[in-house]
Design a protein around this motif. Sequence first.
Motif, PDB file in Angstrom:
ATOM      1  N   VAL A  70     -10.407  22.554   8.430  1.00 38.74           N
ATOM      2  CA  VAL A  70      -9.511  22.721   7.281  1.00 38.74           C
ATOM      3  C   VAL A  70      -8.551  21.547   7.190  1.00 38.74           C
ATOM      4  O   VAL A  70      -8.283  21.014   6.108  1.00 38.74           O
ATOM      5  CB  VAL A  70      -8.728  24.050   7.385  1.00 38.74           C
ATOM      6  N   ARG A  71      -8.042  21.122   8.327  1.00 40.28           N
ATOM      7  CA  ARG A  71      -7.083  20.000   8.346  1.00 40.28           C
ATOM      8  C   ARG A  71      -7.744  18.712   7.863  1.00 40.28           C
ATOM      9  O   ARG A  71      -7.124  17.909   7.166  1.00 40.28           O
ATOM     10  CB  ARG A  71      -6.546  19.818   9.761  1.00 40.28           C
ATOM     11  N   LEU A  72      -9.009  18.517   8.216  1.00 45.66           N
ATOM     12  CA  LEU A  72      -9.736  17.318   7.796  1.00 45.66           C
ATOM     13  C   LEU A  72     -10.100  17.345   6.314  1.00 45.66           C
ATOM     14  O   LEU A  72     -10.028  16.334   5.623  1.00 45.66           O
ATOM     15  CB  LEU A  72     -11.021  17.168   8.615  1.00 45.66           C
ATOM     16  N   LEU A  73     -10.493  18.529   5.832  1.00 42.76           N
ATOM     17  CA  LEU A  73     -11.055  18.625   4.488  1.00 42.76           C
ATOM     18  C   LEU A  73     -10.063  19.014   3.413  1.00 42.76           C
ATOM     19  O   LEU A  73     -10.251  18.694   2.250  1.00 42.76           O
ATOM     20  CB  LEU A  73     -12.209  19.651   4.483  1.00 42.76           C
ATOM     21  N   ASP A  74      -9.011  19.717   3.784  1.00 44.11           N
ATOM     22  CA  ASP A  74      -8.185  20.315   2.744  1.00 44.11           C
ATOM     23  C   ASP A  74      -6.761  20.547   3.220  1.00 44.11           C
ATOM     24  O   ASP A  74      -6.552  21.077   4.306  1.00 44.11           O
ATOM     25  CB  ASP A  74      -8.800  21.661   2.321  1.00 44.11           C
ATOM     26  N   GLY A  75      -5.782  20.195   2.390  1.00 47.93           N
ATOM     27  CA  GLY A  75      -4.385  20.394   2.754  1.00 47.93           C
ATOM     28  C   GLY A  75      -3.706  21.475   1.939  1.00 47.93           C
ATOM     29  O   GLY A  75      -2.484  21.513   1.859  1.00 47.93           O
ATOM     30  N   ARG A  76      -4.498  22.372   1.322  1.00 49.37           N
ATOM     31  CA  ARG A  76      -3.910  23.347   0.408  1.00 49.37           C
ATOM     32  C   ARG A  76      -3.556  24.676   1.066  1.00 49.37           C
ATOM     33  O   ARG A  76      -3.061  25.583   0.400  1.00 49.37           O
ATOM     34  CB  ARG A  76      -4.890  23.630  -0.747  1.00 49.37           C
ATOM     35  N   PHE A  77      -3.804  24.811   2.363  1.00 44.51           N
ATOM     36  CA  PHE A  77      -3.637  26.101   3.017  1.00 44.51           C
ATOM     37  C   PHE A  77      -2.575  26.072   4.103  1.00 44.51           C
ATOM     38  O   PHE A  77      -2.390  25.068   4.771  1.00 44.51           O
ATOM     39  CB  PHE A  77      -4.969  26.557   3.636  1.00 44.51           C
ATOM     40  N   GLU A  78      -1.890  27.224   4.254  1.00 41.58           N
ATOM     41  CA  GLU A  78      -1.017  27.456   5.403  1.00 41.58           C
ATOM     42  C   GLU A  78      -1.737  28.463   6.285  1.00 41.58           C
ATOM     43  O   GLU A  78      -2.179  29.519   5.804  1.00 41.58           O
ATOM     44  CB  GLU A  78       0.338  28.014   4.961  1.00 41.58           C
ATOM     45  N   THR A  79      -1.868  28.155   7.568  1.00 45.03           N
ATOM     46  CA  THR A  79      -2.655  28.990   8.463  1.00 45.03           C
ATOM     47  C   THR A  79      -1.791  29.745   9.465  1.00 45.03           C
ATOM     48  O   THR A  79      -0.962  29.146  10.162  1.00 45.03           O
ATOM     49  CB  THR A  79      -3.680  28.141   9.238  1.00 45.03           C
ATOM     50  N   ILE A  80      -2.021  31.044   9.538  1.00 40.75           N
ATOM     51  CA  ILE A  80      -1.402  31.893  10.549  1.00 40.75           C
ATOM     52  C   ILE A  80      -2.513  32.356  11.480  1.00 40.75           C
ATOM     53  O   ILE A  80      -3.466  32.996  11.046  1.00 40.75           O
ATOM     54  CB  ILE A  80      -0.712  33.118   9.921  1.00 40.75           C
ATOM     55  N   VAL A  81      -2.399  31.996  12.739  1.00 36.96           N
ATOM     56  CA  VAL A  81      -3.409  32.376  13.711  1.00 36.96           C
ATOM     57  C   VAL A  81      -3.104  33.769  14.265  1.00 36.96           C
ATOM     58  O   VAL A  81      -1.980  34.064  14.660  1.00 36.96           O
ATOM     59  CB  VAL A  81      -3.462  31.349  14.862  1.00 36.96           C
ATOM     60  N   LEU A  82      -4.122  34.622  14.273  1.00 36.62           N
ATOM     61  CA  LEU A  82      -4.027  35.962  14.855  1.00 36.62           C
ATOM     62  C   LEU A  82      -4.973  36.013  16.046  1.00 36.62           C
ATOM     63  O   LEU A  82      -6.152  35.708  15.909  1.00 36.62           O
ATOM     64  CB  LEU A  82      -4.452  37.019  13.829  1.00 36.62           C
ATOM     65  N   THR A  83      -4.454  36.383  17.193  1.00 40.99           N
ATOM     66  CA  THR A  83      -5.313  36.396  18.371  1.00 40.99           C
ATOM     67  C   THR A  83      -4.907  37.472  19.355  1.00 40.99           C
ATOM     68  O   THR A  83      -3.733  37.843  19.441  1.00 40.99           O
ATOM     69  CB  THR A  83      -5.297  35.031  19.083  1.00 40.99           C
ATOM     70  N   GLY A  84      -5.877  37.972  20.081  1.00 38.06           N
ATOM     71  CA  GLY A  84      -5.599  38.908  21.153  1.00 38.06           C
ATOM     72  C   GLY A  84      -5.368  38.201  22.467  1.00 38.06           C
ATOM     73  O   GLY A  84      -5.117  38.813  23.495  1.00 38.06           O
ATOM     74  N   PHE A  85      -5.447  36.876  22.437  1.00 42.43           N
ATOM     75  CA  PHE A  85      -5.291  36.068  23.653  1.00 42.43           C
ATOM     76  C   PHE A  85      -4.090  35.148  23.460  1.00 42.43           C
ATOM     77  O   PHE A  85      -4.209  33.935  23.386  1.00 42.43           O
ATOM     78  CB  PHE A  85      -6.553  35.240  23.922  1.00 42.43           C
ATOM     79  N   GLY A  86      -2.907  35.768  23.385  1.00 40.39           N
ATOM     80  CA  GLY A  86      -1.726  35.009  22.973  1.00 40.39           C
ATOM     81  C   GLY A  86      -1.040  34.232  24.064  1.00 40.39           C
ATOM     82  O   GLY A  86       0.161  34.382  24.258  1.00 40.39           O
ATOM     83  N   ASP A  87      -1.776  33.430  24.799  1.00 29.78           N
ATOM     84  CA  ASP A  87      -1.132  32.616  25.821  1.00 29.78           C
ATOM     85  C   ASP A  87      -0.593  31.323  25.214  1.00 29.78           C
ATOM     86  O   ASP A  87      -1.001  30.903  24.138  1.00 29.78           O
ATOM     87  CB  ASP A  87      -2.117  32.293  26.955  1.00 29.78           C
TER      88      ASP A  87
END
Length: 211
Positions: A70-87
Motif C-alpha cells: 500500500v505504501r509503495l502503490l498508494d498514499g490515499r489510506f490510513e492504516t490501523i493494524v489489528l492483531t492478536g500478537f501485540g508485542d
Amino acid sequence: MMTRCIYLVDDDEGFSASVAMVVKTRLDVEVVSFASGEAFIAKLAMLPSGCLLLDLALPGMNGLDVLREVRLLDGRFETIVLTGFGDISRAVEAMKAGASDFLEKPSSAETLTTAIETAFARIEDRERMERVARASREQIEKLTPRERDVLMGLVEGRANKVIAYQLDISPRTVEIYRAHLMEKLGVRSVAEAVRMAFASGLVPLMPEEKS
C-alpha cells in the motif's frame, strides 16, 4: 459529504462481522471486507480513499506485506493494524511500514472508533491540503516566466528596486508584472501570493518548515 469508507482485511469472518457491526452502529461509514491481503491489493487501484483495518496474521500475504505494498502503490489510506500478537517489535515494524495506529485484539468499541475517527481526520486534512495545492498550481501556471521571476523575488523578500536590478528591468516594469501576477492569482496582498507560491510547490519548504 462523501461516504467514508473502511476496508477491513481479516481472514476471520466472525471477527470481521463483529467489527463491521460495531463501526456501522457508531459511525456513519461504509465497510468493505476482504478475507486476504491479496484480495485487497487486487482491488486497491479502484477503491476510494479510506481507513484500512488490517490484521497482521493473514495467510499468504501477511499484514506487513500488505502495508508495504500500500505504501509503495498508494498514499490515499490510513492504516490501523489489528492483531492478536501485540508485542512491541511487531508494533514498531507495522509503524515503519506505514501504519498510523496499532490496536491489539480485542479492542473496545470506544478505542476502535476513536482510532478510526482520528484516521479519517488525517485523511480529510491531507485531501484538503492536496486540493489547496492543486488549486494553487493551476493559478501559478497562468503566470508568464517573467511574472514568475517577479513572484520569486517577492517570496525572497526583495524590494521592487532589487528585483528590477536583478532582472535588468525598470522598477516600474516590476510594478506592472507584480500587479498582473496578483490579478492572475486572485490575491490582494503579497502575503497571499507568497502563501500560494509555497502551497503550489513552486517554492519547496525547508525540512524544518514541514509539519
